[in-house]
Design an enzyme around this catalytic site. Structure first.
Site, PDB file in Angstrom:
ATOM      1  N   ASP A 159      -9.754  -1.720 -15.316  1.00  0.00           N
ATOM      2  CA  ASP A 159      -8.716  -1.238 -16.231  1.00  0.00           C
ATOM      3  C   ASP A 159      -8.892   0.266 -16.320  1.00  0.00           C
ATOM      4  O   ASP A 159      -9.887   0.810 -15.827  1.00  0.00           O
ATOM      5  CB  ASP A 159      -8.830  -1.894 -17.618  1.00  0.00           C
ATOM      6  CG  ASP A 159      -7.467  -2.025 -18.302  1.00  0.00           C
ATOM      7  OD1 ASP A 159      -6.781  -0.992 -18.440  1.00  0.00           O
ATOM      8  OD2 ASP A 159      -7.080  -3.152 -18.654  1.00  0.00           O
ATOM      9  N   HIS A 236      -2.293  -0.776 -15.328  1.00  0.00           N
ATOM     10  CA  HIS A 236      -3.655  -0.662 -15.878  1.00  0.00           C
ATOM     11  C   HIS A 236      -4.629  -0.188 -14.799  1.00  0.00           C
ATOM     12  O   HIS A 236      -5.779  -0.642 -14.758  1.00  0.00           O
ATOM     13  CB  HIS A 236      -4.125  -2.018 -16.431  1.00  0.00           C
ATOM     14  CG  HIS A 236      -3.533  -2.355 -17.774  1.00  0.00           C
ATOM     15  ND1 HIS A 236      -4.051  -1.886 -18.949  1.00  0.00           N
ATOM     16  CD2 HIS A 236      -2.461  -3.116 -18.111  1.00  0.00           C
ATOM     17  CE1 HIS A 236      -3.331  -2.351 -19.967  1.00  0.00           C
ATOM     18  NE2 HIS A 236      -2.356  -3.095 -19.482  1.00  0.00           N
ATOM     19  N   GLU A 292       1.930  -5.489 -18.397  1.00  0.00           N
ATOM     20  CA  GLU A 292       2.223  -4.192 -19.007  1.00  0.00           C
ATOM     21  C   GLU A 292       2.362  -3.048 -18.000  1.00  0.00           C
ATOM     22  O   GLU A 292       1.966  -1.923 -18.292  1.00  0.00           O
ATOM     23  CB  GLU A 292       1.128  -3.840 -20.036  1.00  0.00           C
ATOM     24  CG  GLU A 292       1.039  -4.851 -21.159  1.00  0.00           C
ATOM     25  CD  GLU A 292      -0.037  -4.523 -22.192  1.00  0.00           C
ATOM     26  OE1 GLU A 292       0.269  -4.621 -23.381  1.00  0.00           O
ATOM     27  OE2 GLU A 292      -1.179  -4.183 -21.798  1.00  0.00           O
TER      28      GLU A 292
END
Ligand code: ACM
Length: 652
Positions: A159, A236, A292
């Protein structure tokens, strides 16, 4: 003494002794977590010194359901019957919970248990990117997971906050993308979010070498736990693109978090990384993230646009789906399956991909309807990064409120799910994101006991679940974990939900009609037009369906039905600056007899600083003495913009 009388006393005392011991141990069986499927308690107990005598009966594979076991305890000792090693292992976990050691005498109550899991996947997620955790920490959590019959460790290895796995083909992932100047995630996030070289003074982070990971995988395997690696794509991924900027649309570091999908080198990179990951991890699933992603860069990137044209893709959602499908095919060509967060549904789900449903359960249900395997981990029940008790007494967290009870009551099989698709629901998972969870102790505190609630949901039959009884058992389990050195939450001193949220509130406007002078907005509707007069008071979090949220002023008029004396008007707002929730700058309270001519009774000004980091509540209220049928409550949006949340307009 008469001989026969003496014999009677002996007989009775034996019976009494038998009963008392039996009761003590019967409680032992009733303390089991997760609660077993079928239990028969028999009178008596098997006593032993050292280790119990255990006879194992191994049935040919398939004779009993996967992971199931029979456990029989009688005067001959313990008999464990299973047709797979996992079943034997779980029988041993049950046995460990059953052995009592009172004053040096070990015993197990006579019993017969037949036990099997409700779901094959019972997972816990570890975010080692935001804050790195040692192999020893992970092994310690495996010990506890195994006690409660959990069998998947999902490890979020990559991440923005740091890449955590040595990859031989791309050494900068470990030597650079795994390090940052700031120890605390929130300092790093608030700064320029840069990385550091391994060995730089103060560099914080870390990564697992291949040997570290082999050791962890083996340890987990010995506990019948499969380690599922997550390699995030396409979003990410800031840390990768800082180390290898040629893989981003701009070609420059620190410009975006999404891989360039138009660039073939991206696929070379990901396939090479996945080759090494697949070599290392024997898991059925490889997790490829998918959540996301900000797809805006792709709209402006010539390479991404060329890819879309070439592949006939109509949207950037389809571009993401192109990438996921291509990676899924690659992973499948290596004999594995992909799993991803529910965003992998957007733009079309890859064939054979499993979905981890986190933004609620809708994504999971959609995937089940399409015949895909699903793991449920809806944020509302399974995100352990939310505070587990009254936020004023808890360590800083990402916000929200998720007490043990709310985790426990989660029922994965919803009435709306098509019955013939329920078999695609493979299990449940507890997730802990660690933005605010810096230390190992804090992580354990967040995991335990809430993870035990997920363990029981995943293992036990739903009709066996009982919240009050679970709380009783979990207090004992926590004693056991604390004795073993886990830094658990102290359930015994739980404060619980806001008091008024538990009781509700009676007041004059309860049940009255509310006229919205500005429309209700889409995001947080709570009970719609009933919200402000339903007597239901909001809890510790704005996402509990009790608070109505607005990105504008809140301006409503309550119709009391007839003219009457009004002596109090008020409402409570909350402030939580992290997610942008602020107090109103002021509230105007007006009254009217006819609904047309209003008189201003009071303006209540805000005095809460917009910089206060803690969750705060404030009443914007006034005492008055007037005759009114209509009460208008107008809250002005803060100059900070952001949300206003109000739960009730109270009139007395
Ligand atoms: C997630 O919480 N972004 C999967």
């Amino acid at each position: 003494m008469h001989k026969s009388f003496k014999n009677i006393i002996v007989l009775i005392s034996t019976v009494l002794l038998g009963i008392s011991v039996f009761q003590a141990n019967a409680q032992g069986i009733e303390n089991l977590i997760p609660v077993p499927a079928e239990v028969n308690i028999n009178n008596g107990e098997y006593r032993f010194d050292g280790e119990p005598k255990v006879k194992y009966v191994a049935l040919p594979e398939g004779r009993m359901p996967a992971e199931s076991y029979r456990l029989k305890v009688d005067k001959k000792g313990v008999t464990i019957t299973s047709s797979d090693p996992a079943g034997v292992f779980y029988a041993q976990q049950t046995l460990n919970q059953l052995i009592s050691d009172a004053e040096g005498q070990k015993s197990i109550p006579y019993c017969e248990i037949y036990d099997y899991p409700r779901f094959p996947y019972r997972g816990v997620h570890f975010d080692v990117s935001r804050h790195f955790r040692s192999v020893d920490f992970l092994k310690k959590q495996i010990d506890a997971m195994a006690m409660y019959k959990m069998n998947r460790m999902h490890i979020h290895l990559t991440d923005a906050a740091g890449w955590r796995l040595q990859i031989d083909a791309y050494p900068r992932l470990a030597s650079f993308a795994a390090w940052r100047p700031q120890h605390q995630w929130k300092d790093w996030w608030a700064g320029n979010r840069h990385y550091a070289e391994e060995g730089d003074p103060g560099a914080y982070g870390g990564y697992y070498t291949k040997d570290d990971m082999r050791e962890l995988i083996q340890y987990a395997h010995n506990h019948h736990i499969e380690v599922i690696p997550e390699i995030e794509l396409p979003g990410h991924s800031e840390e990768v693109l800082a180390a290898y900027p040629e893989l981003s649309c701009t070609g420059k570091p620190y410009t975006q978090g999404e891989f360039c999908v138009g660039n073939e080198e991206t696929f070379t990179f990901l396939e090479t990384v996945l080759d090494e990951v697949i070599d290392l991890f024997p898991s059925e699933y490889i997790h490829i993230g998918g959540d996301e992603a900000n797809k805006e860069h792709w709209k402006k990137c010539p390479k991404c646009q060329a890819r879309m044209a070439e592949e006939g893709l109509q949207s950037v959602d389809e571009l993401q789906s192109y990438m996921i499908k291509r990676i899924a095919r690659y992973v499948e060509s290596k004999g594995r399956k992909v799993i991803g967060w529910d965003e992998i549904l957007d733009g079309g789900l890859a064939e054979g991909a499993a979905v981890m449903s986190w933004r609620g359960t809708e994504g999971g249900i959609k995937a089940m309807e399409m015949g895909h395997d699903v793991i449920m981990t809806p944020g509302r029940y399974c995100y352990l990064d939310h505070a587990q008790d009254a936020p004023f007494k808890e360590p800083e967290s990402i916000g929200g409120y998720l007490p043990l009870d709310s985790v426990y009551v989660y029922e994965p099989i919803e009435p709306s799910m098509p019955q013939d698709k329920v078999g695609y629901l493979k299990g449940v998972q507890a997730n802990l994101w660690t933005e605010y969870v810096v230390t190992d102790e804090h992580a354990e505190y967040m995991y335990w006991p809430r993870t035990i609630a997920i363990a029981e949901t995943g293992w036990s039959q739903p009709e066996k679940k009982d919240l009050a009884d679970f709380r009783r058992r979990v207090l004992l389990a926590l004693d056991c974990l604390k004795n073993k050195g886990y830094a658990t939450f102290d359930l015994a001193s739980e404060y619980g939900e806001r008091k008024l949220a538990q009781t509700g509130l009676e007041h004059k406007a309860k049940g009255c009609k509310v006229i919205y002078n500005r429309p209700i907005q889409d995001w947080y509707q709570a009970a719609g037009e009933k919200t402000f007069t339903d007597g239901v008071i909001g809890g510790w979090t704005y996402s509990d369906n009790r608070w109505q949220g607005f990105l504008s002023d809140i301006d409503v008029t309550v119709d009391l039905g007839n003219v009457q004396t009004v002596s109090y008007v008020g409402g409570t707002f909350m402030q939580l600056i992290g997610p942008g929730v602020f107090m109103p700058s002021k509230v105007d309270i007006l009254v009217s007899e006819d609904g047309e001519n209003f008189t201003l009774v009071a303006t209540v000004w805000n005095d809460v600083p917009v910089t206060t980091p803690d969750l705060l509540f404030k009443d914007f209220s006034t005492i008055c003495d007037c005759q009114a049928r209509y009460v208008r409550y107008h809250a002005y949006r803060s100059t900070m913009r952001g949300f206003l949340f109000l739960d009730e307009v109270v009139v007395n």
